[in-house]
Structures are given as C-alpha cells and as structure tokens.
Design an enzyme around this catalytic site. Structure first.
Site, PDB file in Angstrom:
ATOM      1  N   ILE A  41     -10.595 -10.816   5.457  1.00 51.71           N
ATOM      2  CA  ILE A  41     -10.915  -9.904   6.338  1.00 51.71           C
ATOM      3  C   ILE A  41      -9.835  -9.522   7.945  1.00 51.71           C
ATOM      4  O   ILE A  41      -9.982 -10.500   8.405  1.00 51.71           O
ATOM      5  CB  ILE A  41     -12.061  -9.164   6.943  1.00 51.71           C
ATOM      6  CG1 ILE A  41     -12.937  -9.353   5.815  1.00 51.71           C
ATOM      7  CG2 ILE A  41     -12.575  -7.964   7.024  1.00 51.71           C
ATOM      8  CD1 ILE A  41     -15.274  -9.980   6.056  1.00 51.71           C
ATOM      9  N   CYS A  42      -9.168  -9.016   7.675  1.00 52.82           N
ATOM     10  CA  CYS A  42      -8.333  -8.291   9.030  1.00 52.82           C
ATOM     11  C   CYS A  42      -8.308  -6.973   8.750  1.00 52.82           C
ATOM     12  O   CYS A  42      -8.875  -6.240   7.968  1.00 52.82           O
ATOM     13  CB  CYS A  42      -7.399  -8.614   8.966  1.00 52.82           C
ATOM     14  SG  CYS A  42      -5.616  -8.819   7.842  1.00 52.82           S
ATOM     15  N   GLY A  43      -7.188  -6.703  10.166  1.00 55.07           N
ATOM     16  CA  GLY A  43      -7.831  -5.254  10.382  1.00 55.07           C
ATOM     17  C   GLY A  43      -7.452  -3.983   8.910  1.00 55.07           C
ATOM     18  O   GLY A  43      -7.986  -2.829   8.128  1.00 55.07           O
TER      19      GLY A  43
END
Length: 171
Positions: A91-93
């Site tokens: 999960i990232c931006g």
C-alpha cells in the site's frame, strides 16, 4: 439487502459493500508493506486479516512521517522471494510506486489493482503473488479486493503458464 455474499456473487456482480463470508483460506502467512500514505489502511487491513485467521508479517513503516516506498516494497518482495510469506499486500499513495518496487525483485509478480475483478484475474491468469492498492481506498473495497486476491487460485491453464514462463525467462 443482506450484508453477506459469496465470493462468486461478489466477483460476478462487482459488489463492493458486502462482506465475503466462509472463505476457505489456503494461504495463511502473508506479508504487508506500506509507506506513510498507506499506514492507516495497513493498520485496519492487518486487524481484519488477523481476525480471519491469517498470520500477517509487517514489512512497512510504522508511522505517518514521510517514508520512501521502494524500501518497503523491496522488503516485502524479498520476503516473498525467500519464502518467508506466501503472498503480499502493498500500500502506498497510488499503489503504483510500491508495485514497481516489488516487481524489481525476482520471483515477484505484483499487480496494482483497483477492484475485485482485477484481483481475481491477476491471480487466476497471472499467478500474481502480490497486489498493490492505494492508501486512500475505502476500507470496504480494500477488504473485498484482499479477500478475492487471497481466495482465488491460479488457473494452471497452459496458455497462462506459458506467458508466466516467458516473463520468468526474460533477462
């Protein structure tokens, strides 16, 4: 309207607000990684997955201060490559950067997914061992995507295996 649906109903009808019940969990040990923009969603997904009986190994950052997503993508990718975990959730931006980092690690096939159909097909057709999602995704959608990803098996169809072999052989 009930709050329950089968996996097949959810994928077929693209439900995003129902809960998948009675999953037969074959994968038990999964890794999760995040940067600062994925921290909150990681915390919620980890609790959700542990409640469902998974062992979740955290390879992500532990706060919301700025962090570089490649560091955590590489850690998760290496854990998958080395057999420490069976599958991974990143999960990232946007989900894009961390997926690129994971795909730099040999033996990792990570797909950036936005919905349950993509989660199903990346497992069924591509035998992906990791997915990446964006940190702003609503929790109900992230839960459904993760459930479908972890529940779906590779089809073992010859045409799909041939394509995976091509990817694995490319230098």
């Amino acid at each position: 309207m009930k709050n329950e649906a089968s996996l097949e109903d959810i994928v077929k009808n693209d439900y995003q607000e129902k809960t998948i019940l009675n999953l037969d969990i074959s994968t038990k040990k999964i890794g999760i990684a995040n940067d600062h923009r994925g921290y909150k969603l990681k915390q919620k997904l980890t609790k959700y997955l542990e409640k469902k009986g998974y062992t979740v190994i955290d390879y992500g950052c532990d706060n919301m201060q700025s962090h570089d997503y490649p560091e955590y993508g590489f850690k998760l990718g290496e854990a998958i490559r080395d057999g420490e975990v069976e599958k991974g959730i990143a999960i990232c931006g946007s989900g894009i950067g961390i997926s690129i980092a994971l795909n730099k690690v040999s033996k990792v096939r990570c797909a950036k997914v936005n919905n349950i159909k993509e989660a199903k097909y990346t497992r069924q057709d591509n035998d992906a061992n990791a997915i990446a999602i964006n940190g702003n995704m609503p929790l109900f959608r992230a839960k459904d995507i993760v459930d479908v990803f972890l529940k779906t098996n590779f089809s073992n169809e010859k045409r799909h295996q041939h394509r995976i072999d091509m990817l694995n052989e490319y230098k």
